[in-house]
Write an enzyme that holds these catalytic residues in place. Sequence first.
Site, PDB file in Angstrom:
ATOM      1  N   GLY A  14       0.809  -1.251   0.144  1.00  0.00           N
ATOM      2  CA  GLY A  14       0.116  -0.001  -0.064  1.00  0.00           C
ATOM      3  C   GLY A  14       0.498   1.511  -0.051  1.00  0.00           C
ATOM      4  O   GLY A  14       1.682   1.144   0.684  1.00  0.00           O
ATOM      5  N   ARG A  75       1.143  -5.218  -5.660  1.00  0.00           N
ATOM      6  CA  ARG A  75       1.535  -6.578  -4.758  1.00  0.00           C
ATOM      7  C   ARG A  75       1.547  -7.450  -5.969  1.00  0.00           C
ATOM      8  O   ARG A  75       0.633  -7.868  -6.701  1.00  0.00           O
ATOM      9  CB  ARG A  75       0.180  -6.957  -3.824  1.00  0.00           C
ATOM     10  CG  ARG A  75      -0.006  -5.690  -2.969  1.00  0.00           C
ATOM     11  CD  ARG A  75      -1.124  -6.130  -1.626  1.00  0.00           C
ATOM     12  NE  ARG A  75      -1.074  -5.046  -0.774  1.00  0.00           N
ATOM     13  CZ  ARG A  75      -1.907  -3.962  -0.528  1.00  0.00           C
ATOM     14  NH1 ARG A  75      -2.642  -3.929  -1.533  1.00  0.00           N
ATOM     15  NH2 ARG A  75      -2.105  -3.246   0.445  1.00  0.00           N
ATOM     16  N   ASP A 106       4.824  -5.013   5.808  1.00  0.00           N
ATOM     17  CA  ASP A 106       5.253  -6.063   6.475  1.00  0.00           C
ATOM     18  C   ASP A 106       5.307  -7.080   5.017  1.00  0.00           C
ATOM     19  O   ASP A 106       6.352  -7.904   4.968  1.00  0.00           O
ATOM     20  CB  ASP A 106       4.409  -6.706   7.199  1.00  0.00           C
ATOM     21  CG  ASP A 106       2.757  -6.475   6.914  1.00  0.00           C
ATOM     22  OD1 ASP A 106       2.588  -6.037   6.130  1.00  0.00           O
ATOM     23  OD2 ASP A 106       1.966  -7.040   7.897  1.00  0.00           O
ATOM     24  N   THR A 129       4.502   2.612   5.500  1.00  0.00           N
ATOM     25  CA  THR A 129       3.077   2.218   5.661  1.00  0.00           C
ATOM     26  C   THR A 129       2.318   3.149   6.654  1.00  0.00           C
ATOM     27  O   THR A 129       2.764   3.784   7.717  1.00  0.00           O
ATOM     28  CB  THR A 129       2.896   0.900   6.059  1.00  0.00           C
ATOM     29  OG1 THR A 129       1.460   0.651   6.335  1.00  0.00           O
ATOM     30  CG2 THR A 129       3.762   0.453   7.377  1.00  0.00           C
ATOM     31  N   ASP A 131      -0.225   2.216   8.457  1.00  0.00           N
ATOM     32  CA  ASP A 131      -0.681   1.247   9.611  1.00  0.00           C
ATOM     33  C   ASP A 131       0.508   1.407  11.053  1.00  0.00           C
ATOM     34  O   ASP A 131      -0.065   1.036  11.869  1.00  0.00           O
ATOM     35  CB  ASP A 131      -0.712  -0.039   9.087  1.00  0.00           C
ATOM     36  CG  ASP A 131      -1.835  -0.149   8.070  1.00  0.00           C
ATOM     37  OD1 ASP A 131      -2.931   0.630   8.219  1.00  0.00           O
ATOM     38  OD2 ASP A 131      -1.842  -1.219   7.390  1.00  0.00           O
ATOM     39  N   ASP A 133       2.327  -0.604  11.570  1.00  0.00           N
ATOM     40  CA  ASP A 133       2.657  -1.610  12.230  1.00  0.00           C
ATOM     41  C   ASP A 133       3.992  -2.603  12.118  1.00  0.00           C
ATOM     42  O   ASP A 133       3.743  -3.610  11.801  1.00  0.00           O
ATOM     43  CB  ASP A 133       1.293  -2.590  11.826  1.00  0.00           C
ATOM     44  CG  ASP A 133       1.268  -2.651  10.532  1.00  0.00           C
ATOM     45  OD1 ASP A 133       2.035  -2.055   9.529  1.00  0.00           O
ATOM     46  OD2 ASP A 133       0.350  -3.558  10.032  1.00  0.00           O
ATOM     47  N   MET A 173      -8.792   3.028   8.528  1.00  0.00           N
ATOM     48  CA  MET A 173      -7.958   1.912   7.801  1.00  0.00           C
ATOM     49  C   MET A 173      -7.200   1.120   9.229  1.00  0.00           C
ATOM     50  O   MET A 173      -7.060   1.737  10.382  1.00  0.00           O
ATOM     51  CB  MET A 173      -6.988   2.404   6.951  1.00  0.00           C
ATOM     52  CG  MET A 173      -7.590   2.370   5.813  1.00  0.00           C
ATOM     53  SD  MET A 173      -6.615   2.782   4.234  1.00  0.00           S
ATOM     54  CE  MET A 173      -7.595   2.103   2.961  1.00  0.00           C
ATOM     55  N   ARG A 175      -6.077  -2.911   8.708  1.00  0.00           N
ATOM     56  CA  ARG A 175      -6.581  -4.446   8.446  1.00  0.00           C
ATOM     57  C   ARG A 175      -6.129  -5.245   9.838  1.00  0.00           C
ATOM     58  O   ARG A 175      -6.910  -5.951  10.266  1.00  0.00           O
ATOM     59  CB  ARG A 175      -6.046  -5.006   7.107  1.00  0.00           C
ATOM     60  CG  ARG A 175      -6.697  -6.311   6.826  1.00  0.00           C
ATOM     61  CD  ARG A 175      -6.091  -6.700   5.340  1.00  0.00           C
ATOM     62  NE  ARG A 175      -4.655  -5.979   5.156  1.00  0.00           N
ATOM     63  CZ  ARG A 175      -3.999  -5.793   3.921  1.00  0.00           C
ATOM     64  NH1 ARG A 175      -4.702  -5.805   2.830  1.00  0.00           N
ATOM     65  NH2 ARG A 175      -2.959  -5.537   4.071  1.00  0.00           N
TER      66      ARG A 175
HETATM   67  O1  F6P Z   1      -1.740   0.607   3.698  1.00  0.00           O
HETATM   68  C1  F6P Z   1      -2.286  -0.265   4.629  1.00  0.00           C
HETATM   69  C2  F6P Z   1      -3.614  -0.448   4.395  1.00  0.00           C
HETATM   70  O2  F6P Z   1      -4.077   0.700   4.348  1.00  0.00           O
HETATM   71  C3  F6P Z   1      -4.394  -1.308   5.435  1.00  0.00           C
HETATM   72  O3  F6P Z   1      -4.682  -0.825   6.596  1.00  0.00           O
HETATM   73  C4  F6P Z   1      -5.649  -1.603   4.488  1.00  0.00           C
HETATM   74  O4  F6P Z   1      -6.503  -2.672   4.939  1.00  0.00           O
HETATM   75  C5  F6P Z   1      -5.017  -1.936   3.254  1.00  0.00           C
HETATM   76  O5  F6P Z   1      -3.932  -1.031   3.173  1.00  0.00           O
HETATM   77  C6  F6P Z   1      -6.087  -1.731   1.949  1.00  0.00           C
HETATM   78  O6  F6P Z   1      -5.265  -1.561   0.928  1.00  0.00           O
HETATM   79  P1  F6P Z   1      -5.852  -1.983  -0.467  1.00  0.00           P
HETATM   80  O7  F6P Z   1      -7.039  -1.180  -0.729  1.00  0.00           O
HETATM   81  O8  F6P Z   1      -4.839  -1.379  -1.300  1.00  0.00           O
HETATM   82  O9  F6P Z   1      -5.774  -3.342  -0.823  1.00  0.00           O
END
Ligand code: F6P
Length: 325
Positions: A14, A75, A106, A129, A131, A133, A173, A175
């Site tokens: 992301g 990805r 990660d 990121t 997040d 995390d 956000m 996940r």
């Molecule tokens: O960048 C991390 C994140 O924002 C997460 O918190 C979220 O779930 C995810 O990316 C969503 O990413 P995408 O919409 O690109 O799959």
Amino acid sequence: MSNIKNIAVFTSGGDAPGMNAAIRAVVRTGLYYNLNVFGIRKGYDGMVHDDIFPMDAKSVANIIQRGGTILKTARSEEFRTVEGRKQAYENLKKHGIDGLVAIGGDGTFTGASKFFEEHQIPIIGLPGTIDNDLVGTDFTIGYDTAINTVIEAVDKIRDTAESHDRVFVVEVMGRDSGLIALRAGISVGAECVLIPEIKVDYSAMMDRLDRTRKNKASRVIIVAEGDDAGGAFAVAERIKERFPHYDMRVSILGHIQRGGSPTCMDRVLASRLGVTAVEALLKGHQGEMVGLIHSDVVYTPFNKAIKHLGTINEDLLRIVDILSL
Ligand code: F6P
């Protein structure tokens, strides 16, 4: 002294505000040390498909303030395979690349760790990121901008919620991580914050909503998207069952949290870590993420950097509770 002559930088996973500032810092530091610097488009995908090009000081001019990533991101399914990683290595060799800077989270470091194991090309990671995390840095690049975006949005929601005496459930956000929810939640004076790291206690939440009703016209509940409650709509349903008379609304902030011009904190963090990453490669570091802890540079092996799950400062949740009166 290092033998590294040609380095490449890429962003993966992301995107996050501040990635461009990090790319700029890596490119310019590489040039400062007389290295040849390459960019790889679309992360590991570009490595597999040879989307690799030389970069100079001009190619990173006027990007420090821009959100997203000029190198694009993806990805990559192919990079998950042994053959894909072999192809990626062949492409890097073709360009004479002997050092890599990976900017991501990660997933990026899991890939980097495997790649390093199989092909021993020195890689340094930068935590990019929203997040936050990752283990090995107090803050990741993009997190500060994202929480400030959340604050700006929820402050606006609070204005309308207050005018209508409403309860709002706002999904942010995260996940696998509640760090956006938690810090933003404190900043907006949220009455409740629900995060994936802590099992939701509905009865405590209902009690708090009931109790705070006496003092406040509006209430705001911040829910991290990965929370076990199942997201903002599910939480709103449960509240409605218990308090059918509440005037409730749900707001999902979504991808606006990932965009925008990086804050000063993110630009400085990205610049500092970008310089450090190149210097780390030249000093012989490999297979590690660079981060800042209490403002000092820290190197963390990739397999440790990705082990964030579950660690949360519970004191921050306690603060939400105490200040929600
Ligand atoms: O960048 C991390 C994140 O924002 C997460 O918190 C979220 O779930 C995810 O990316 C969503 O990413 P995408 O919409 O690109 O799959």
